[in-house]
Design a protein around this motif. Sequence first.
Motif, PDB file in Angstrom:
ATOM      1  N   ARG A 186       0.820  -1.196  -0.169  1.00  0.00           N
ATOM      2  CA  ARG A 186      -0.101  -0.111   0.057  1.00  0.00           C
ATOM      3  C   ARG A 186       0.921   1.160  -0.063  1.00  0.00           C
ATOM      4  O   ARG A 186       0.405   2.354  -0.509  1.00  0.00           O
ATOM      5  N   SER A 194       3.380  10.110  -9.358  1.00  0.00           N
ATOM      6  CA  SER A 194       2.820  10.460 -11.003  1.00  0.00           C
ATOM      7  C   SER A 194       2.010  11.726 -10.824  1.00  0.00           C
ATOM      8  O   SER A 194       2.009  12.442 -11.886  1.00  0.00           O
ATOM      9  N   ARG A 195       1.325  11.889  -9.618  1.00  0.00           N
ATOM     10  CA  ARG A 195       0.621  13.249  -9.700  1.00  0.00           C
ATOM     11  C   ARG A 195       1.618  14.545  -9.732  1.00  0.00           C
ATOM     12  O   ARG A 195       1.471  15.420 -10.320  1.00  0.00           O
ATOM     13  N   ALA A 231       2.304   1.793  -3.406  1.00  0.00           N
ATOM     14  CA  ALA A 231       1.213   2.054  -4.567  1.00  0.00           C
ATOM     15  C   ALA A 231       1.015   3.755  -4.046  1.00  0.00           C
ATOM     16  O   ALA A 231       1.026   4.301  -5.038  1.00  0.00           O
ATOM     17  N   ASN A 232       0.974   3.889  -2.919  1.00  0.00           N
ATOM     18  CA  ASN A 232       0.424   5.309  -2.711  1.00  0.00           C
ATOM     19  C   ASN A 232       1.847   6.385  -3.082  1.00  0.00           C
ATOM     20  O   ASN A 232       1.768   7.385  -3.775  1.00  0.00           O
ATOM     21  N   ARG A 233       2.996   5.919  -2.906  1.00  0.00           N
ATOM     22  CA  ARG A 233       4.162   6.581  -3.408  1.00  0.00           C
ATOM     23  C   ARG A 233       4.244   6.761  -4.915  1.00  0.00           C
ATOM     24  O   ARG A 233       4.491   7.959  -5.270  1.00  0.00           O
ATOM     25  N   ARG A 234       3.777   5.633  -5.525  1.00  0.00           N
ATOM     26  CA  ARG A 234       3.808   5.715  -7.063  1.00  0.00           C
ATOM     27  C   ARG A 234       2.858   6.654  -7.651  1.00  0.00           C
ATOM     28  O   ARG A 234       3.132   7.390  -8.488  1.00  0.00           O
ATOM     29  N   GLU A 235       1.583   6.535  -6.806  1.00  0.00           N
ATOM     30  CA  GLU A 235       0.657   7.231  -7.193  1.00  0.00           C
ATOM     31  C   GLU A 235       0.965   9.061  -7.185  1.00  0.00           C
ATOM     32  O   GLU A 235       0.637   9.854  -7.994  1.00  0.00           O
ATOM     33  N   ALA A 236       1.497   9.184  -5.887  1.00  0.00           N
ATOM     34  CA  ALA A 236       1.766  10.532  -5.449  1.00  0.00           C
ATOM     35  C   ALA A 236       2.878  10.985  -6.455  1.00  0.00           C
ATOM     36  O   ALA A 236       2.803  12.394  -6.875  1.00  0.00           O
TER      37      ALA A 236
END
Length: 207
Positions: free
Chosen positions: A130, A140-141, A133-138
Amino acid sequence: MSETQVDTVYIVEDDDSTREALGELIRPTGARVEAYRSAEDFLKAYEPRNPSCLLLDQRLPGISGCELLRQLRSEGVPVPAVFVTAYATTPMTVDAMRMGAVNVLDKPCCENELRDAIGLALSEHRKQLRRSANRREAASRLEQLSPSERDVLTRVLDGVPNKQIARELSVCIRTVEARRSRIYKAMGVQSVAELTRACVSAGFVDA
């Protein structure tokens, strides 16, 4: 991470009867079991599945249990492990825990104790996944932000008021407010606290 993914327990144990007994103990929990006689066999076949954990002995033909964990860590594979071994010395236990073991159990071990340790290891891996995944999403944003928006973002994270940001960047306050609004939208947040957590997760700022 898909909700339909099945937990995987990788058993690395050179004794055939022990390896089979461990597998029979784990399968009723619903976890998928993959068993190997050596660390080398495991490394040849291993394809990261999520979530998962290692159940391994310390003394193995070739690479030892601790050496296997050390190699995985060096390759950036933080899969948690549970040791079941008859050779749990204090130095070995300390080394194993440093390399990512969640528990070191004496062989033979209590079935409930083993299941609890495996459950803890799988839970820890879910948390790791988790966070990743949060790190990758952040991250990317963050890539969606323009250089001018990043200028505002840096100052917002430093607690600089909008008026001061406008002066520092030689723009009007409405421009700062517009950029700040786009930052919040791009990052999917609604407050400075959420924005800070997202930027820490992405590695944009230190925790």
